[in-house]
Structures are given as C-alpha cells and as structure tokens.
Design a protein around this motif. Structure first.
Motif, PDB file in Angstrom:
ATOM      1  N   PHE A 169      -5.217  -0.751   7.854  1.00  0.00           N
ATOM      2  CA  PHE A 169      -4.701  -1.217   6.677  1.00  0.00           C
ATOM      3  C   PHE A 169      -6.027  -1.847   5.843  1.00  0.00           C
ATOM      4  O   PHE A 169      -6.406  -1.454   4.709  1.00  0.00           O
ATOM      5  CB  PHE A 169      -3.756  -2.495   6.582  1.00  0.00           C
ATOM      6  N   GLN A 170      -6.978  -2.468   6.704  1.00  0.00           N
ATOM      7  CA  GLN A 170      -8.265  -3.286   5.973  1.00  0.00           C
ATOM      8  C   GLN A 170      -8.921  -1.772   5.596  1.00  0.00           C
ATOM      9  O   GLN A 170      -9.661  -1.905   4.589  1.00  0.00           O
ATOM     10  CB  GLN A 170      -8.879  -4.217   6.762  1.00  0.00           C
ATOM     11  N   GLU A 171      -9.296  -0.801   6.361  1.00  0.00           N
ATOM     12  CA  GLU A 171     -10.029   0.234   5.852  1.00  0.00           C
ATOM     13  C   GLU A 171      -9.337   0.916   4.916  1.00  0.00           C
ATOM     14  O   GLU A 171     -10.082   1.404   3.867  1.00  0.00           O
ATOM     15  CB  GLU A 171     -10.145   1.477   7.122  1.00  0.00           C
ATOM     16  N   GLU A 175      -4.679  -3.059  16.096  1.00  0.00           N
ATOM     17  CA  GLU A 175      -5.197  -1.743  15.532  1.00  0.00           C
ATOM     18  C   GLU A 175      -4.748  -1.641  13.912  1.00  0.00           C
ATOM     19  O   GLU A 175      -5.313  -1.149  13.163  1.00  0.00           O
ATOM     20  CB  GLU A 175      -4.860  -0.557  16.468  1.00  0.00           C
ATOM     21  N   ARG A 176      -3.484  -1.896  13.894  1.00  0.00           N
ATOM     22  CA  ARG A 176      -2.826  -1.753  12.600  1.00  0.00           C
ATOM     23  C   ARG A 176      -3.561  -2.353  11.404  1.00  0.00           C
ATOM     24  O   ARG A 176      -3.625  -1.934  10.363  1.00  0.00           O
ATOM     25  CB  ARG A 176      -1.156  -2.369  12.754  1.00  0.00           C
ATOM     26  N   LEU A 204       1.082  -1.070  -0.081  1.00  0.00           N
ATOM     27  CA  LEU A 204      -0.139   0.043  -0.164  1.00  0.00           C
ATOM     28  C   LEU A 204       0.776   1.131   0.146  1.00  0.00           C
ATOM     29  O   LEU A 204       0.372   2.331  -0.051  1.00  0.00           O
ATOM     30  CB  LEU A 204      -0.981  -0.242   1.292  1.00  0.00           C
ATOM     31  N   ILE A 205       2.149   1.087   0.154  1.00  0.00           N
ATOM     32  CA  ILE A 205       2.970   2.316   0.547  1.00  0.00           C
ATOM     33  C   ILE A 205       3.063   3.352  -0.842  1.00  0.00           C
ATOM     34  O   ILE A 205       2.887   4.535  -0.759  1.00  0.00           O
ATOM     35  CB  ILE A 205       4.432   2.103   1.053  1.00  0.00           C
ATOM     36  N   SER A 206       2.810   2.515  -1.880  1.00  0.00           N
ATOM     37  CA  SER A 206       2.940   3.299  -3.271  1.00  0.00           C
ATOM     38  C   SER A 206       1.395   4.131  -3.418  1.00  0.00           C
ATOM     39  O   SER A 206       1.582   5.088  -4.414  1.00  0.00           O
ATOM     40  CB  SER A 206       2.901   2.506  -4.432  1.00  0.00           C
ATOM     41  N   THR A 230      -7.168   8.074   3.304  1.00  0.00           N
ATOM     42  CA  THR A 230      -6.411   6.883   3.212  1.00  0.00           C
ATOM     43  C   THR A 230      -4.891   7.015   3.536  1.00  0.00           C
ATOM     44  O   THR A 230      -4.323   6.252   4.194  1.00  0.00           O
ATOM     45  CB  THR A 230      -6.162   6.629   1.779  1.00  0.00           C
ATOM     46  N   ASP A 231      -4.393   8.106   3.163  1.00  0.00           N
ATOM     47  CA  ASP A 231      -2.974   8.605   3.558  1.00  0.00           C
ATOM     48  C   ASP A 231      -2.798   8.458   4.864  1.00  0.00           C
ATOM     49  O   ASP A 231      -1.843   7.846   5.367  1.00  0.00           O
ATOM     50  CB  ASP A 231      -2.721   9.885   3.271  1.00  0.00           C
ATOM     51  N   LYS A 232      -3.497   8.695   5.958  1.00  0.00           N
ATOM     52  CA  LYS A 232      -3.338   8.868   7.353  1.00  0.00           C
ATOM     53  C   LYS A 232      -3.412   7.432   7.696  1.00  0.00           C
ATOM     54  O   LYS A 232      -2.540   6.956   8.635  1.00  0.00           O
ATOM     55  CB  LYS A 232      -4.426   9.752   7.991  1.00  0.00           C
ATOM     56  N   LEU A 233      -4.529   6.535   7.290  1.00  0.00           N
ATOM     57  CA  LEU A 233      -4.503   5.166   7.555  1.00  0.00           C
ATOM     58  C   LEU A 233      -3.416   4.529   7.314  1.00  0.00           C
ATOM     59  O   LEU A 233      -2.717   3.773   8.312  1.00  0.00           O
ATOM     60  CB  LEU A 233      -5.814   4.600   7.040  1.00  0.00           C
ATOM     61  N   ILE A 234      -2.598   4.723   6.348  1.00  0.00           N
ATOM     62  CA  ILE A 234      -1.365   3.996   5.689  1.00  0.00           C
ATOM     63  C   ILE A 234      -0.434   4.288   6.326  1.00  0.00           C
ATOM     64  O   ILE A 234       0.394   3.577   7.214  1.00  0.00           O
ATOM     65  CB  ILE A 234      -1.418   3.835   4.363  1.00  0.00           C
TER      66      ILE A 234
END
Lengths: 304, 514
Positions: free
Chosen positions: B467-469, B462-463, B428-430, B447-451
């Motif tokens: 990621f799932q969200e 929690e991690r 997901l980092i990309s 999304t950015d904050k979640l990742i």
C-alpha cells in the motif's frame, strides 16, 4: 354554498398541476441514490439500489404509479426515515402551525395600532417614522433578523432561549423574526385603507353628528378598513409558509419547514411531494376562506 | 372592535405571563456555568438518519448509535482492536475467523445476546443489496454458529480487514428474537441494543434523548441523561454553546473561533479527522489533465499551506496521500508534506507545449464543506499565476453528487473523502484500473497490481509495504491531487473533559466532568 363547491372543484386541476411540477422538479434536479450511498460505492451497488427503489422505470410510469397511490391517500415512503411520508409531515404540522399563528398574532399586534395611528397622524413625524419602519421591516430577510435576535436577546441579554421548541419562551424570537415582514406589509395596507375610508362621506357624517373621534375611528372607519386587511392576511399565508422554511432552520424549530428543507437536500422525494402538496392545499384553502370572510364583512360583494 | 383589542391585549399579557413564569426547559436562563449537572447535551448539525444501522452511511448518525449498540470489537486506531462484545477472536485460515462472545450480555429488552443474534445481524447486511451498507459487508459469506457463544465468520475471499469492517457503521449487533417477533417498524421506533444507554425519546429534527441502561454488561453509564440536539444553522449552534444551552457543538466555522475563545467557560477543541480534501483529475482522453506534466504543474501551482492558513485558520494538515496516520497501510512520509513551486509549474507547462497558457474546468460543490467555494476560488487564483485558466463550476450538493455518479465531470473536480474503514484499501480501491473507469481513468499496471494484491494479502506487514508503495506511485502520477486533511472542530463547555476522536464518534462515557 354553490360558490364554495365550484371553487373547491376548481382546486383539483391546480393540485394536479402542483403534483406534476413538483414530481418533475424533484427528479430533474438530482438523484437520491448518489446521495444515499457512500462516495466510493460501485456502479453495480448504485444500480441495484435504483432498481429496488423503482427509479429505473421511465418517468411517466413513475408519475402514474405515484398518482395512483396518491388517489388512495398514499404519499409513498420517506427514503430517509423509511416510514410513511405523509404521516411524517403531519407529525411536524403542529409545530409549524404554532409558529405561524404566533407570527400572525405578533403581526396583528404590531400592524393594527401602527397602521391606524399613522393614518390618523397622516404626514406627521410619527407617520413618517412608521412608514419608514415598515419599509425597513419588509426589506429585512428573516434569517438575518433571526440571527440578530438570537445574538441580542439570547446571547447578550440572556432573556430567551436560542433555539428548539419548548414552551412559550421558545416561541417568541422565531415568531418575531417571522412576523416582522408580515407586520410591515399589513401596516402599510391598514394605513392606506384607513386613509381612504377616513376621507369618505359616512365618516364625515359621523363626525358632524358630534360623535367622539375614538368612536368614529374604531366603529366606523376601522371596521371598513378591515376588508382589504383580511385579504392580505390570507395572501400572507404563502409568505408565512415560505418564511417558516427559513425561520425554522435558523431556530432549529422542528416543524414542517425544516423537514422539507432537509428532504430537498437529501432528495427525499416522497416527503418533498407530500409537504408541497399539503402547502398547496393550505394556500388554496386560505384564499377560499379569505373570499368568504370578505363577503361576510361586506355584503355588497357578490360572486356569480 | 374594542373586544378584539381586549382579546389581543389579554393574549399578549398571557404570553408574557407564560414567559416569566419560566418553562421547564433546560435552556432557560442560559448561563454558561451549568455546573456539574449530570445531563450532557451535544449539538449536531443534523438529526440521525435512522435506527436502521445497516441502512445509512452517515458518520454523525453512527456517533449517536455507538452509545446504544455494541460492536464485536472496537477499533482504537493505532491502539489496535480491543474487546467489545467479543471476548476473543482468532484468524483460523485465509477465509475463516473464529469468535467467542462475552457471556451474560443483555439487550435493552432483557434478552440475552447469543451467537444467533450475530448471525442474524451480519447476514442481513451481507445479503440484502438494497441496504446502504451492503457494499461493505458483502464479503461475508456466512456466519456459522457453533454454540450459544461461539461462531465462525466465513468470508468469500481472504479478508485481512474483516475486523475493521466489524468495528464500524453497520456492525452493531441487533436482537434477533425481538426483531423477528415485532418486525422492523417496531424496532425502528423502539430500538433495542446492548449499549450503556437506551433510547428515551426521539423528536425528529429536534432532539434524541438517551438514558442509562441498568443491566449494561460493562461499566455503569456515567450520565443521567444524554441529549443529542439537531441544530442545522451554524451560528445558532454557536450561540447555543455560548449561552450554555449545549455542552458540545460540532462543526464550528473558523470565523467563529475568536468569538468562542474570547468567551469564558467555552473553548475550541480540534482533532484530526478521516476527511481529506482532494482534486480528482481526468488522466485520459482529450482533457488537458491527460498530460502528466499538466497534472504535475497543477499540483506545484497550488500553495496548500496558504489555503489552510488563510481560509481554515490552520485547522488542517497538508498531505500528499489520502491514507493518513491511524489507518492501516498509511504512508507517513507523504503526510504533512506539500509541494509548491510555481516557477517549476510554469516550466512544466512550457514543456507540455502550453507556453501561452491552458484552460481547465474545475467543478466543486457549494456549501457542502467549510469554505469550499472560497477554497476553489483561491486555487483558481493560484493556477492563474502560472498560466492555467480555471473555469469554475459550483453545484449544489445533490446536483454535484448526481453528476459525480454519472461520471460526467470534466478535467478536475473538488471533493472530500472520509474513511470509516481505517484502512488503505478503502482509500485506494477507487484508483484501481477497474474502479477508475470514467472517473480518473487512471491506469498504471504497477499501482494496480500493488493495490489488488494488498487488498487480499493476509500478511499484514507485506500488505502495508504494498500500500505504501502504491501511494508513492499515486503521488507521482497524480490522478488525485491531495490537498489537506481537515480537522474536526468542536466548541466545548469547559465543565467537560472532552477529547474529540479521529473517527468523530461520541462515546459519551469517555466524556467526563472536570
């Protein structure tokens, strides 16, 4: 001797041009760094690798560095193997030469008898069959022929091993796959060359002296028909090298051809450059040798 | 002239005689029923890249290395981490991990493994930015040696997936003294590890032969000899399998399935892989795909299951996420799912103002993945049905990669991504704002904050939720349109018991005779 020397000198600009063209081609078609790093590498990682490998320098500077090293016999390092590119190529040379010689032997074994035979039986059914076959042989791509040979002789019949380099058995199928096209070319040439000779006065004289037909053909005609064949054999060297590239891949033959193809795929620049340089030398030398042999066979040919 | 003929004839006779006397090569005779020979032959599509375990990123190279080198811990996917060279490990605080090594582990040259070897190995790859695996280890700040068998790994930032990093490419432990005394060149020719097998012979682009290491600390090696052959041509590899020349052949093209299944003694084995095929879309700028409605229309227009069935003989699983089961942070609700609704796609295009159709450009490599060109052509046909005209650009792989690293693709490009890290972060980092610049330009603050939070979150539960969200948001926003997860396809001689692994490794001692 003087002839040999001047011609050797003439090869220098040719080789120079080869290095320049290959150098540029390798660089304009792709960037090794993007192939070396994982798909998700960051921009900074790519830049630092590029910098470390010297790809950030302007092209002309890179070329002169390369030429400077080349003059000292240094072809650079392989990006893939991290070792000297030229010694990598040299390591593979024996396998390729083995395959090339075997293919040439097969080509000669097929083409010499067939070429003479079809010339003697000109316009007969046999002649038609052989000329037709040679067209077919020339038209068959050698990777296709290679795969067919594997399917029939290895998978169906179980006579020859499928791939790899081991003993003589391993050599048979790739040599046939590679030799067929050359044999086809040579058969046609030997045929037409024989036909020309057979119509000449000295052959008629020999026949009228009452010499046996076999002697007329073997000693008088064939020897003279051989001259253009030598030339074509030398010219086929480049076909042969082009053919080993493909044939080696089909048969997993660990020679220079396979090395070169993988190096091109991975943009392993130093290896591509070293291998093409060596191939260029080969083609030049074989053409020179052809000229020399030509002269030996026919003393009438003079060079200035 | 007669002499020449006589010579050629003799050469021929000799050649034939040489053939019939039989060579000492194992392929000769080529019968499939190779019996219970203790020699295992595996055919790969390419040779290993190098023995510099830090300087490649090639899965099939690692697949060979794992038999010669050991990691500190092994990642068994859903089974969690198991002990390899490390006897125990513990996460002390956010940036400190404490390890204890097994005692009495020997390298192939007789040296004993100590914490100094670990320090030497990991710090090299963490500090040298010219190594190809540097990016995956630069998070390690230091390895502190506490005793011969104890050490701490200090990371720069909180690193929840340190164990993932330590159980993949680039983490095999190397012999410090040997390399420092002899130099890298000697090591690369005569590699020394702690694994159950050691190098016997490596003929580049031909074969790599391993033999058992007598002093291995674990269970004794099961095979007397293991040969990895490199056979680039698919049909040749299949033929070797059919004639019994090799026991296992990788990357079998779908077109050869029937040939293999209809032959006695050989069969096809498949396994999920970490590779997901996807389309990467531009989400900003003048591109038609900048409109989320168009992106959704593209997604809905493609019948992914039909691609899998018609081109891949069913050997792939459709998915709406790249983080597939077996990976940390996977969202299984999106896995095995696909959306296909051409009618809705037409409506969406009309809503976006493209009643009369729209043209997009799709770039794809040719010859890199199984049926890559055919897949993209089929996608173009499907898009045409809803009114999207796709201009196709096919590139040879290195040209494609160059264009990719220059970030110069237009609306859409087609690619596969692997994930040797077995974690969502790698996948997901990309799509974070920072990393997506010039590629997708994807920018969704949520999304950015979640990742970015999840990447450094040491609270694993929690991690995972974060990621799932994030994956759900991505599936809605569609900067990537995921197509399917491909399977690894192996041809296998039935004398073997072989279950392909998700990570595509060949742990040869897990392969047994029937």
């Amino acid at each position: 001797m003087k002839y040999l020397l001047t011609n050797l000198l003439k090869t220098i600009p040719v080789l120079f041009l080869v290095t320049l063209i290959v150098f540029l081609l390798v660089r304009v078609t792709g960037d090794p760094v993007s192939l070396m790093l994982p798909e998700n590498a960051t921009f900074e990682e790519k830049e630092s690798l590029r910098e470390a490998l010297g790809f950030n320098e302007p092209l002309y500077k890179q070329y002169f560095t390369y030429l400077g090293d080349l003059v000292q016999g240094n072809f650079g390092e392989s990006l893939r193997y991290n070792t000297d590119a030229f010694s990598l190529v040299l390591e593979r040379l024996p396998a390729t030469i083995e395959l090339a010689i075997a293919s040439m032997v097969i080509a000669i074994l097929i083409s010499v008898p067939l070429g003479i035979w079809s010339a003697i039986r000109r316009n007969s059914f046999i002649d038609l069959f052989i000329t037709g076959g040679s067209v077919l042989g020339k038209a068959m791509p050698n990777f296709w022929l290679g795969i067919m040979l594997i399917l029939f002789f290895s998978v169906q019949m179980g006579i020859f091993p499928v791939s790899g380099r081991g003993g003589l058995l391993h050599l048979v199928l790739p040599a046939i796959a590679l030799g067929t096209g050359i044999a086809a070319e040579m058969t046609r040439l030997i045929r037409s060359s024989m036909l020309e000779i057979l119509g000449q006065d000295f052959v008629r004289t020999a026949r009228s002296k009452g010499l046996k037909e076999a002697i007329v053909i073997n000693t008088h005609a064939f020897r003279n028909a051989l001259i253009p064949v030598v030339t074509i054999m030398a010219l086929q060297t480049s076909t042969l090298i082009g053919g080993t590239l493909i044939t080696e891949t089909v048969f997993a033959w660990p020679g220079m051809g396979q090395l070169l193809i993988q190096a091109v795929n991975l943009r392993d620049m130093a290896v591509v450059q070293a291998a093409t340089f060596l191939i260029a030398v080969f083609v030049i030398v074989s053409n020179l040798l052809a000229d020399l042999v030509y002269r030996l066979l026919d003393p009438r040919i003079k060079y200035d | 002239m007669r002499k020449i003929y006589l010579f050629l004839f003799l050469a021929l006779v000799l050649a034939i005689a040489g053939c019939s006397s039989g060579d000492d090569t194992e392929e000769t005779g080529g019968s499939v029923e190779s019996g219970d020979s203790k020699e295992l032959i595996i055919a790969n599509g390419q040779d290993i890249i190098s023995f510099d375990i830090h300087d490649h990123n090639n899965t099939s190279t690692e697949a060979v290395h794992v038999n010669m080198f050991n990691y500190l811990v092994k990642n068994d996917g859903e089974g969690g981490f198991t002990s390899d060279l490390a006897e125990s490990w513990e996460n002390i605080d956010d940036t400190t991990w404490s390890f204890k090594l097994k005692e009495g582990v020997k390298f192939h040259n007789g040296d004993e493994l100590t914490a100094e070897d670990v320090k030497f190995t990991l710090e090299r790859v963490a500090n040298d930015d010219t190594l190809r695996e540097y990016g995956n280890y630069k998070q390690i700040e230091e390895v502190q040696v506490k005793s011969d068998y104890e050490f701490d790994i200090i990371t720069e930032n909180p690193e929840p997936i340190l164990l993932n990093r330590l159980s993949r490419i680039g983490s095999g432990i190397l012999p410090k003294d040997y390399i420092e005394a002899e130099g890298w060149d000697v090591f690369l020719d005569n590699p020394v590890g702690t694994g159950p097998y050691k190098l016997k012979e490596w003929k580049k682009d031909d074969r790599l032969v391993l033999e058992p290491f007598e002093d291995y600390f674990g269970d004794a090696a099961k095979w007397e000899e293991v040969v990895f052959r490199s056979i680039p041509e698919d049909s040749t590899r299949v033929s070797e399998l059919l004639t019994g020349g090799v026991d296992i052949a990788v990357n079998i093209p779908p077109t050869d399935f029937e040939r293999i299944e209809s032959t006695d003694d050989v069969s096809i084995e498949t396994s999920d892989s970490q590779r997901v095929m996807l389309l990467i879309l531009r989400t900003q700028g003048d591109y038609a795909t900048a409109d989320p409605l168009v992106r959704e229309a593209i997604d809905l227009a493609i019948d992914k299951q039909a691609i899998v069935d018609s081109l891949l003989e069913g050997t792939a699983t459709v998915t709406r996420t790249r983080v597939t089961p077996g990976n940390g942070g996977a969202n299984e609700d999106l896995y095995g799912q696909t959306l296909y609704d051409p009618e809705r796609a037409k409506e969406l295009l009309a809503e976006a103002g493209y009643e009369d159709g729209v043209t997009i450009k799709i770039s794809a490599p040719n010859g890199r993945y199984i049926k890559d060109k055919e897949t993209v052509e089929l996608i173009a046909t499907m898009l045409a049905e809803v009114g999207i005209t796709a201009e196709l650009e096919f590139l040879e792989w290195s040209a494609f990669s160059t264009k990719r690293s220059d970030k110069s693709f237009d609306d859409v490009h087609f690619i596969a991504f692997g994930n040797s890290m077995f974690d969502a972060s790698n996948a997901l980092i990309s799509l974070t704002k920072e990393e997506s610049v010039g590629e997708t330009d994807y920018d969704n603050p949520q999304t950015d904050k979640l990742i970015t939070d999840a990447i450094q979150n040491m609270d694993l539960e929690e991690r995972t939720k974060q990621f799932q969200e994030a994956q759900e948001l991505i599936a809605e926003d569609r900067p990537h349109i995921y197509l399917y997860q491909v399977e690894g396809i192996y041809g296998v001689n039935e004398r073997l018991n072989f279950e392909p692994r998700l990570d595509e490794m060949f742990y040869v001692d897990d392969i047994t005779l029937n």
